[in-house]
Design a protein around this motif. Structure first.
Motif: not given
Length: 103
Positions: A49-76
């Protein structure tokens, strides 16, 4: 000419942006977009039941919380997609204004 008519024709004759070629290559996705596409369903499942805009906020928070090592596959993935876009763009531009199909 009445005022209303002039105004209405201005809307129909205004050109604005040029039309985008549907055959042009699609831009490469960013690392964040690869992450978001992968995680979006998880966020919706964890938060029914999460609102559309809230999904983006949660995703943004999770992205910010990732370490460089966790981001590496996405950067690749983003780097590979950027290279794909550059290659397709060169081929598209080299093809010029040909209307022929190369199938």
């Amino acid at each position: 000419m009445p005022k209303e008519k002039r105004g209405s024709t201005a809307k129909t004759t205004r050109t604005g942006k040029k039309k985008k070629d549907p055959n042009a290559p699609k831009r490469g996705l960013s690392a964040y977009m690869f992450f978001a596409n992968e995680q979006r369903e998880n966020v919706r499942t964890e938060n029914p039941g999460i609102a559309f805009g809230q999904v983006g906020k949660v995703l943004g928070e999770r992205w910010k919380a990732l370490s460089d090592k966790q981001r590496a596959p996405y950067e690749a993935k983003a780097a590979a997609d950027k290279q794909r876009y550059e290659d397709e763009k060169k081929a598209y531009q080299a093809g010029g204004d040909d209307d022929e199909d190369d199938d």
